[in-house]
Design an enzyme around this catalytic site. Structure first.
Site, PDB file in Angstrom:
ATOM      1  N   LYS A 152     -19.368  17.789  -3.495  1.00 37.11           N
ATOM      2  CA  LYS A 152     -18.729  16.719  -4.410  1.00 37.11           C
ATOM      3  C   LYS A 152     -20.172  16.095  -4.826  1.00 37.11           C
ATOM      4  O   LYS A 152     -20.400  14.656  -4.442  1.00 37.11           O
ATOM      5  CB  LYS A 152     -17.928  15.791  -3.498  1.00 37.11           C
ATOM      6  CG  LYS A 152     -17.369  14.836  -4.581  1.00 37.11           C
ATOM      7  CD  LYS A 152     -16.174  13.886  -3.534  1.00 37.11           C
ATOM      8  CE  LYS A 152     -15.558  13.020  -4.475  1.00 37.11           C
ATOM      9  NZ  LYS A 152     -14.425  12.086  -3.949  1.00 37.11           N
TER      10      LYS A 152
ATOM     11  N   GLU B 295     -20.539  15.212   0.188  1.00 38.99           N
ATOM     12  CA  GLU B 295     -20.497  14.265  -0.930  1.00 38.99           C
ATOM     13  C   GLU B 295     -21.715  13.269  -0.350  1.00 38.99           C
ATOM     14  O   GLU B 295     -21.699  12.285   0.207  1.00 38.99           O
ATOM     15  CB  GLU B 295     -19.343  13.261  -0.974  1.00 38.99           C
ATOM     16  CG  GLU B 295     -19.669  12.338  -2.099  1.00 38.99           C
ATOM     17  CD  GLU B 295     -18.143  11.542  -2.008  1.00 38.99           C
ATOM     18  OE1 GLU B 295     -18.340  10.459  -3.024  1.00 38.99           O
ATOM     19  OE2 GLU B 295     -17.226  11.690  -1.423  1.00 38.99           O
TER      20      GLU B 295
ATOM     21  N   ARG C  45       0.901  -1.059   0.132  1.00 36.91           N
ATOM     22  CA  ARG C  45      -0.035  -0.119   0.051  1.00 36.91           C
ATOM     23  C   ARG C  45       0.879   1.210   0.142  1.00 36.91           C
ATOM     24  O   ARG C  45       0.674   2.343  -0.880  1.00 36.91           O
ATOM     25  CB  ARG C  45      -0.940  -0.014   1.165  1.00 36.91           C
ATOM     26  CG  ARG C  45      -2.047  -1.053   1.124  1.00 36.91           C
ATOM     27  CD  ARG C  45      -2.932  -1.038   2.301  1.00 36.91           C
ATOM     28  NE  ARG C  45      -2.839  -0.832   3.664  1.00 36.91           N
ATOM     29  CZ  ARG C  45      -2.201  -1.846   4.398  1.00 36.91           C
ATOM     30  NH1 ARG C  45      -2.710  -3.176   4.007  1.00 36.91           N
ATOM     31  NH2 ARG C  45      -2.038  -1.535   5.645  1.00 36.91           N
TER      32      ARG C  45
END
EC number: 4.1.2.13
Length: 394
Positions: A265, A223, A93
């Site tokens: 968003k 969002e 990662r």
């Protein structure tokens, strides 16, 4: 989840017209309202960070730039790594995230990067703090602060977003670590209604999150994602989006959120992923712009649309179509898979290929923000649909 006693009555969702055709009926919640005696004026809350919040919002909304969303949880990141045969380890990662943020010149096209908590405190493979690498490129670090979704009792198998508990303390710590904006993603499902309860819950959670993060120096990205699941047409999506955003702004006002120090968003307003009626970019662009003109004035500096599982090319073409005429806001991108997918696929070919693809994808969307993207010369890989049916975790 917000308790029923905290959910204010809404002039939007308490309208019986919104409940037509739903299997679930939610009675109006009696909200307690205090009416002061005598004359008074509304005082909008402004924290000690107000000037900085406005500055951050304007920086994120700078011309030709948008947001790289790389806030996938470790579990979701693991699924992406598995798709190219890599194990979900912290080292892998770290390596992938390092490649995403270290492409030379990325800051020309990316103004902000949304990070997962692990990434905010992580260093690159070269030992530099991820946050410092972003800042050196002129990219504002952001942080995902919600804690995912749980089933919403009393709804039509819908969900609610958790994460308000302890948010003030976490936000203060994230600010000290270098984050300057935050993201809270809640979802609304059209095939399941949406019920008035689910929409109220989503809007109230967003508003509380926004107020809390602003009090601690973080510019909130708002969002409420209208999920692509379903066979419905674009008009149905548009009607639901209008109701959701009306409820969101009603609750933002109730919580005295500083809109100049926030960013939106929204989902692109399109047909369901399983619908046979797919519209051209011009139509997909027209609906969200119409929605924004009806529901939001130009006080919010940036509208950072999400791709919602569209292909990389489709998302870029739709953004380009939205910027073919003057807008009162900065309309740009906040993409995850639509910026990362091809980069990930090319990792097996070498690290420099990832940086090159990362730069190229960001540049394409920068051109789209300026209304100058043509789509010419794009690979077939970038044209592949990326829709994945929503789950309660991400």
């Amino acid at each position: 989840m917000a308790s029923a006693s905290l959910l204010k009555t809404s002039p939007v969702l308490d309208n019986p017209e919104f409940l037509k055709g739903q299997t679930l009926r939610i009675p109006s919640v009696a909200g307690v309202r205090f009416t002061p005696s005598g004359s008074s004026s509304l005082t909008v809350r402004a924290s000690s960070y107000a000037d900085e919040l406005v500055k951050t919002a304007k920086t994120v909304a700078s011309p030709g730039r948008g947001i790289l969303a790389m806030d996938e949880s470790n579990a979701t990141c693991g699924k992406r790594l598995a798709s190219i045969g890599l194990e979900n380890t912290e080292a892998n990662r770290q390596a992938y995230r390092t490649l995403l943020i270290s492409a030379p010149g990325l800051g020309q096209y990316v103004s902000g990067a949304i990070l997962f908590e692990e990434t905010l405190y992580q260093s690159t493979t070269d030992g530099k703090k991820m946050v410092d690498v972003l800042i050196e490129q002129g990219i504002v670090p952001g942080i995902k602060v919600d804690k995912g979704w749980l089933p919403l009792p009393g709804s039509n198998d819908e969900s609610w977003c958790q994460g308000l508990d302890g948010l003030a303390c976490r936000s203060a710590a994230y600010y000290q670590q270098g984050a300057r904006f935050a993201k809270w993603r809640t979802v609304v499902s059209i095939p399941n209604g949406p019920s008035a309860l689910a929409v109220k819950e989503a809007a109230w959670g967003l508003a509380r999150y926004a107020a809390i993060t602003q009090d601690n120096g973080l510019d909130p990205i708002l969002e409420p994602e209208i999920m692509l699941d379903g066979e419905h047409g674009i008009d149905r999506t548009f009607r639901v989006a209008q109701q959701v955003w009306a409820e969101v702004f009603f609750n933002l006002a109730e919580n005295n959120v500083l809109l100049e120090g926030s960013s939106l968003k929204p989902s692109m307003v399109g047909p369901g992923a399983l619908s046979a009626r797919k519209g051209p970019p011009e139509q997909v662009a027209d609906y969200p712009l119409k929605l924004l003109h009806r529901r939001r004035g130009p006080v919010v500096p940036g509208i950072m649309v999400l791709s919602g599982g569209q292909s990389e090319v489709e998302a870029t073409l739709n953004l380009n179509a939205m910027n073919q005429s003057p807008n009162p806001w900065h309309v740009s991108f906040s993409y995850a898979r639509a910026l990362q997918n091809t980069c990930l696929k090319t990792w097996v070919e070498g690290q420099e290929n990832v940086k090159a693809q990362d730069f190229a994808c960001a540049k394409s969307n920068s051109l789209a923000q300026l209304g100058k993207y043509t789509g010419e010369g794009e690979s077939e890989e970038r044209k592949k649909d990326m829709f994945v049916k929503a789950t309660l975790t991400y």
